[in-house]
Design an enzyme around this catalytic site. Structure first.
Site, PDB file in Angstrom:
ATOM      1  N   ARG A   1      50.692  53.119  49.528  1.00 24.62           N
ATOM      2  CA  ARG A   1      50.774  54.410  47.814  1.00 24.62           C
ATOM      3  C   ARG A   1      51.653  54.701  47.568  1.00 24.62           C
ATOM      4  NH1 ARG A   1      44.513  56.567  49.385  1.00 24.62           N
ATOM      5  NH2 ARG A   1      43.168  54.383  49.034  1.00 24.62           N
TER       6      ARG A   1
ATOM      7  N   TYR B   1      45.522  48.822  41.597  1.00 25.65           N
ATOM      8  CA  TYR B   1      46.096  49.093  42.915  1.00 25.65           C
ATOM      9  C   TYR B   1      45.924  49.549  44.445  1.00 25.65           C
ATOM     10  CZ  TYR B   1      51.112  46.936  42.763  1.00 25.65           C
ATOM     11  OH  TYR B   1      52.214  46.497  42.754  1.00 25.65           O
ATOM     12  N   GLU B   2      45.905  49.371  45.729  1.00 21.96           N
ATOM     13  CA  GLU B   2      46.131  50.348  46.526  1.00 21.96           C
ATOM     14  C   GLU B   2      45.072  52.506  45.983  1.00 21.96           C
ATOM     15  OE1 GLU B   2      47.301  49.427  49.111  1.00 21.96           O
ATOM     16  OE2 GLU B   2      48.102  47.758  48.228  1.00 21.96           O
ATOM     17  N   GLY B   3      44.288  51.651  45.478  1.00 23.78           N
ATOM     18  CA  GLY B   3      43.366  52.749  44.813  1.00 23.78           C
ATOM     19  C   GLY B   3      43.845  53.449  43.920  1.00 23.78           C
TER      20      GLY B   3
END
Length: 597
Positions: free
Chosen positions: A296, A440-442
């Site tokens: 992140r 992506y990555e949350g």
């Protein structure tokens, strides 16, 4: 074709003048990370990015990755570039020397990530995933697995991936169906299932690929409390460390994507593949979050990197492209028209780009330094404070930087006009590449929920104090500073609104979670703007002090002050709008019946 020049002068300003990077060298294990050493590393990476991978960005986008019978081929030149990357020792810059790394601070690594993304975001995906996998293995795997995998991964001859998502579930990982059998006599498990959206899941750059896979053991409790993490290599290592037989893992296909087309995004199928448990059974999410949190922060740097290269090309074009006359009279009378940089709207766009990138770089360094403190500082209290700040700011940086990376890339296209819409100019690629970082990555909405749902109430608001206290102390110390007189009242007002919004969200969220959730995205954006203002104040304070004796750098420091003025007058007022939206509550969002949509 776009160009890129690593912003070394701006990085030096942040590292050496705004935040004293020499303090990092005082931490145990970082004694060799002197400013001179760090500067040499930055210069080396700048040269690699400018000369090796940036020229491959446009062609890599046009060619993309090729898939055939489980084999993925990266675009022309990528293998040779990756070999140069490995030969230069770049894979192990921040890795543990015990496994062959150079052990440099993570602060340096984050700057290098920005450079790589600006030059070629797709290329950066390959070593970027490996870096996260290395961290997870080092923190959670038993020693025999570390010895088996980390030396090769740190050297870059083996790479790593993160296998979370399945076709039916993304964020809600408790729904995963990938299974792990009971342990065999050699300690391994058999992993069966399919994962999607696996960046660098298959490629032709490294001799082996080490997958970190989330799966459920037979006795797993339901939900996320039943997830375990496994190392699953593409090829099983032999006892001498060389590559052995093929494991039961195969790439089923690659995605045809909007952007980062030179990065292979794979469907990975595991058919009783041998895997080894990392960490404790059913505690895989804790181990995976080591990788996800690093990822992140890396995504935040991607947002900044795309913003920087978009700005560089936009400002070059705006100075060169002649169109119309300045409204106040011709500026270049020897030409048939003036460069478009004379027009206020073009300047507004460029200044928005510039004001974001320069403050974001400062904020990323400040937050990134906390990771080095967490890992190396001898005082547990100081480590805890750094951990609190990193936890608080990670979702803010991930969401805001990626949002702004996309926004800045779009502003770049706007400045180019019709040419910005054409592939060979390179600007539209930045827009397409930047867009995934918000997902992506949350996804960024998840980051906002994490901020208000987890970070605000965590330990009775302790992480918040790590930002609120230094900001309050700065206001108290500098409010009467004449050098900052035009900025401090605006900052104090915006900070006060942020504190007020925090209290309101905490209060309303206790009685109705929808209230906190409805406010979350606006709150994150408001928090980010206040944090950026804090960084601009730190930069202006240095610039004002240095300006009288700046000699040849007077224009540099003067530019900082003027850009800060734009930020405070044109960008920080957004906090007022965000505050009003927060105060409006959740009713208008939740009132409409589902069938009325």
């Amino acid at each position: 074709m776009p160009s890129y020049k690593a912003p070394i002068e701006n990085v030096r300003f942040i590292l050496n003048e705004v935040f004293d990077v020499s303090e990092i060298a005082k931490l145990p294990g970082y004694e060799d990370a002197t400013p001179d050493v760090i500067d040499a590393v930055l210069e080396g990476m700048a040269q690699f990015c400018e000369e090796v991978i940036q020229p491959l960005n446009l062609s890599g986008d046009a060619e993309g990755c090729k898939y055939e019978n489980g084999v993925v081929r990266t675009p022309k030149g990528f293998k040779e570039a990756y070999d140069q990357y490995v030969a230069g020792g770049w894979m192990g810059v921040t890795s543990n020397p015990a496994y062959g790394g150079q052990g440099l601070p993570h602060t340096v690594g984050s700057v290098l990530e920005e450079f790589v993304t600006s030059a070629n975001m797709s290329f950066g995906m390959y070593p970027g995933l490996s870096t996260g996998a290395i961290r997870a293995i080092e923190h959670w795997a038993p020693e025999h697995l570390k010895q088996t995998y980390l030396h090769k991964m740190v050297a870059g001859t083996w790479s790593g991936t993160m296998c979370l998502t399945e076709a039916h579930c993304g964020t809600d990982l408790g729904l995963i169906r990938t299974k792990a059998s009971a342990a065999d006599s050699d300690g391994s498990h058999k992993i069966t299932g399919s994962k999607i959206f696996i960046s660098a899941g298959e490629q032709d750059l490294t001799e082996n690929i080490i997958h970190l896979v989330l799966a459920k053991l037979p006795d797993a409790p339901p939900g996320v409390k039943g997830i375990s993490l496994f190392i699953v290599p593409k090829f099983l290592p032999k006892e001498d460390g060389s590559v052995g037989p093929r494991n039961g893992v195969m790439c089923g296909s690659i995605e045809h994507k909007m952007g980062i087309k030179a990065s292979a995004t794979c469907v990975m199928n595991f058919d009783e593949a041998k895997g080894w448990l990392i960490g404790e059974p059913h505690k895989g999410m804790r181990a995976m979050f080591t990788m996800m949190n690093a990822a992140r922060f890396g995504v935040a740097m991607q947002g900044l990197g795309i913003a920087e290269v978009s700005y560089q090309n936009a400002v070059a074009y705006a100075k060169d492209r002649i169109q119309g006359r300045a409204l106040t009279g011709a500026k270049e009378k020897d030409k048939p028209a003036d460069p478009i940089i004379v027009h206020p709207d073009v300047r507004k766009n460029l200044l928005t780009m510039k004001a974001f990138t320069e403050a974001a770089r400062a904020l990323s360094v400040w937050v990134g330094m906390q990771l080095d403190v967490i890992e190396k500082h001898p005082d547990p209290k100081v480590r805890q404070e750094a951990d609190d700040l990193l936890a608080l700011m990670t979702p803010i940086l991930k969401a805001y930087f990626s949002d702004m990376g996309s926004e800045v890339a779009n502003l770049g296209v706007q400045i180019y006009g019709g040419h910005g819409y054409i592939h060979e100019w390179g600007m539209e690629q930045f827009v397409r590449d930047a867009r995934i970082a918000q997902i992506y990555e949350g996804a960024n909405g998840i980051q906002a929920l994490d901020l208000v749902g987890r970070k605000l109430p965590q330990n009775m608001g302790r992480p918040l104090r790590r930002f609120f206290h230094p900001a309050s102390q700065f206001i108290e110390a500098e409010m009467e500073n004449p050098a900052l007189a035009e900025f401090m009242p605006h900052f104090a007002k915006a900070f006060g609104k942020l504190q007020q919004a925090t209290a309101i969200i905490a209060q309303k969220g206790m009685s109705n979670p929808d209230e906190a959730a409805a406010a979350s995205t606006d709150y994150l954006r408001m928090f980010a703007l206040v944090a950026m203002a804090f960084m601009w104040l730190k930069m202006v304070k240095v610039a004002v002090a240095k300006l009288p004796d700046a000699n040849g750098r007077a224009s540099f420091y003067d530019g900082k002050i003027k850009t800060a003025r734009f930020f405070f007058q044109k960008m920080l007022p957004e906090t007022e709008t965000r505050f009003r939206t927060i105060m409006a509550g959740s009713k208008s969002l939740m009132d409409l019946d589902m069938e009325q949509f």
